[in-house]
Motif scaffolding. Structure first.
Motif, short mmCIF file in Angstrom:
data_model
loop_
_atom_site.label_atom_id
_atom_site.label_comp_id
_atom_site.label_asym_id
_atom_site.label_seq_id
_atom_site.Cartn_x
_atom_site.Cartn_y
_atom_site.Cartn_z
N LYS A 50 35.69 27.94 40.43
CA LYS A 50 35.72 28.73 41.67
C LYS A 50 35.89 30.22 41.35
O LYS A 50 35.22 31.07 41.93
N ASP A 51 36.81 30.51 40.42
CA ASP A 51 37.05 31.91 40.04
C ASP A 51 35.80 32.55 39.45
O ASP A 51 35.47 33.69 39.75
N SER A 137 51.07 42.95 49.23
CA SER A 137 51.92 41.82 49.63
C SER A 137 51.19 40.49 49.72
O SER A 137 51.59 39.50 49.09
N LYS A 138 50.11 40.41 50.49
CA LYS A 138 49.40 39.14 50.68
C LYS A 138 48.76 38.70 49.38
O LYS A 138 48.80 37.52 49.02
N MET A 139 48.18 39.65 48.64
CA MET A 139 47.54 39.32 47.36
C MET A 139 48.59 38.76 46.39
O MET A 139 48.35 37.79 45.68
N ARG A 140 49.76 39.40 46.35
CA ARG A 140 50.83 38.94 45.47
C ARG A 140 51.27 37.53 45.86
O ARG A 140 51.44 36.66 45.01
N GLN A 141 51.43 37.30 47.14
CA GLN A 141 51.87 35.98 47.61
C GLN A 141 50.86 34.91 47.20
O GLN A 141 51.25 33.86 46.67
N VAL A 142 49.59 35.17 47.41
CA VAL A 142 48.54 34.21 47.05
C VAL A 142 48.53 34.00 45.53
O VAL A 142 48.46 32.87 45.04
N PHE A 143 48.60 35.10 44.77
CA PHE A 143 48.56 35.02 43.31
C PHE A 143 49.74 34.19 42.78
O PHE A 143 49.57 33.35 41.90
N GLN A 165 38.11 31.01 50.88
CA GLN A 165 37.38 32.15 50.34
C GLN A 165 38.30 33.38 50.24
O GLN A 165 38.25 34.11 49.26
N THR A 166 39.16 33.56 51.22
CA THR A 166 40.11 34.66 51.19
C THR A 166 41.10 34.45 50.05
O THR A 166 41.44 35.40 49.32
N VAL A 167 41.55 33.23 49.86
CA VAL A 167 42.45 32.92 48.74
C VAL A 167 41.78 33.27 47.43
O VAL A 167 42.34 33.96 46.57
N SER A 168 40.56 32.80 47.26
CA SER A 168 39.82 33.05 46.03
C SER A 168 39.63 34.54 45.80
O SER A 168 39.77 35.04 44.68
N LYS A 169 39.33 35.27 46.86
CA LYS A 169 39.13 36.72 46.75
C LYS A 169 40.43 37.40 46.32
O LYS A 169 40.42 38.29 45.47
N HIS A 170 41.56 36.98 46.89
CA HIS A 170 42.85 37.56 46.51
C HIS A 170 43.16 37.30 45.04
O HIS A 170 43.61 38.19 44.32
N VAL A 171 42.93 36.06 44.58
CA VAL A 171 43.22 35.71 43.19
C VAL A 171 42.32 36.52 42.25
O VAL A 171 42.78 37.10 41.27
N ASN A 173 40.78 39.39 42.80
CA ASN A 173 41.16 40.81 42.83
C ASN A 173 42.47 41.05 42.09
O ASN A 173 42.62 42.06 41.39
N ALA A 174 43.42 40.14 42.23
CA ALA A 174 44.70 40.28 41.52
C ALA A 174 44.47 40.25 40.01
O ALA A 174 45.03 41.06 39.26
N LEU A 175 43.64 39.32 39.56
CA LEU A 175 43.36 39.23 38.12
C LEU A 175 42.69 40.50 37.61
O LEU A 175 43.01 40.99 36.53
N LYS A 176 41.77 41.05 38.38
CA LYS A 176 41.11 42.30 37.98
C LYS A 176 42.12 43.43 37.88
O LYS A 176 42.11 44.20 36.91
N ILE A 177 42.97 43.55 38.86
CA ILE A 177 43.97 44.62 38.86
C ILE A 177 44.90 44.46 37.66
O ILE A 177 45.18 45.42 36.94
N LEU A 178 45.36 43.24 37.42
CA LEU A 178 46.28 43.01 36.31
C LEU A 178 45.61 43.24 34.97
O LEU A 178 46.24 43.77 34.05
N ARG A 179 44.33 42.86 34.83
CA ARG A 179 43.62 43.12 33.58
C ARG A 179 43.57 44.62 33.30
O ARG A 179 43.77 45.05 32.17
N VAL A 180 43.28 45.39 34.33
CA VAL A 180 43.20 46.85 34.15
C VAL A 180 44.58 47.41 33.80
O VAL A 180 44.72 48.19 32.87
#
Length: 195
Positions: A50-51, A137-143, A165-171, A173-180
């Protein structure tokens, strides 16, 4: 409202490249299940599949005005998916080698060096936690539900009353932010380990 289901891929691409969101949604609807099945066959992991698919479509939208479709749309999507999977495998291979090297290092060094390593490991864990806490906040909660409580996207969606789909998008995006944010620090740790 015009339906795009009967449009050819090349017609959809023309609309999509001009920023037409309906064309993007039609491309997503048309190819997401096929790409997911292909990714699952390669990864044997539903969440990772999915990711991977979500990353392909996120990149597709983000770079819509830069993409030059040399082949047909399906060829482009499959190539993107394959490259994404290969990149993940390469990263996992590097991580596995680093982990193996780290285990060997721990087994052969003195307790002082092991203590130093544990301090760095705790510092890294604290940095990771700090960066996770800095997510929206929401992205962190989902992640955290995904990575710490190991809930599936479906379970998270049900718990938070949002779409998968929103869950997947949050995860994603969180992974991208954390990688950077964490990439350079992890690189420095690897560099110091190799010295």
């Amino acid at each position: 409202m015009t339906t795009l289901k009967h449009f050819s891929d090349s017609e959809l691409v023309d609309l999509f490249k001009s920023g037409d969101q309906a064309a993007y949604v039609e491309i997503y609807d048309r190819y997401t299940l096929t790409l997911f099945n292909h990714a699952y066959n390669k990864t044997r992991n539903r969440e990772e599949a999915k990711d991977v698919v979500q990353e392909v479509f996120t990149t597709l939208w983000a770079k819509r005005d830069q993409i030059n479709f040399q082949s047909n749309l399906s060829g482009y999507l499959y190539t993107s998916l394959r490259n994404n999977i290969l990149n993940r495998i390469a990263r996992q291979s590097i991580l596995d080698k680093y982990t193996t090297s780290l285990i060997q290092f721990i087994q052969t060094e003195t307790s002082q060096i092991i203590t130093d390593h544990l301090i760095r490991e705790h510092e890294l864990a604290a940095l990771i936690e700090k960066e996770i806490a800095a997510l929206p906040s929401k992205m962190r909660q989902v992640f955290e539900l995904s990575r710490k409580q190991h809930l599936s996207h479906k379970e998270i969606a049900a718990q938070l009353d949002i779409s998968e789909q929103t869950v997947s998008k949050h995860v994603t995006n969180a992974l991208k932010i954390l990688r950077v944010r964490l990439g350079f620090f992890i690189y420095l740790l690897m560099l110091f380990h190799l010295l």
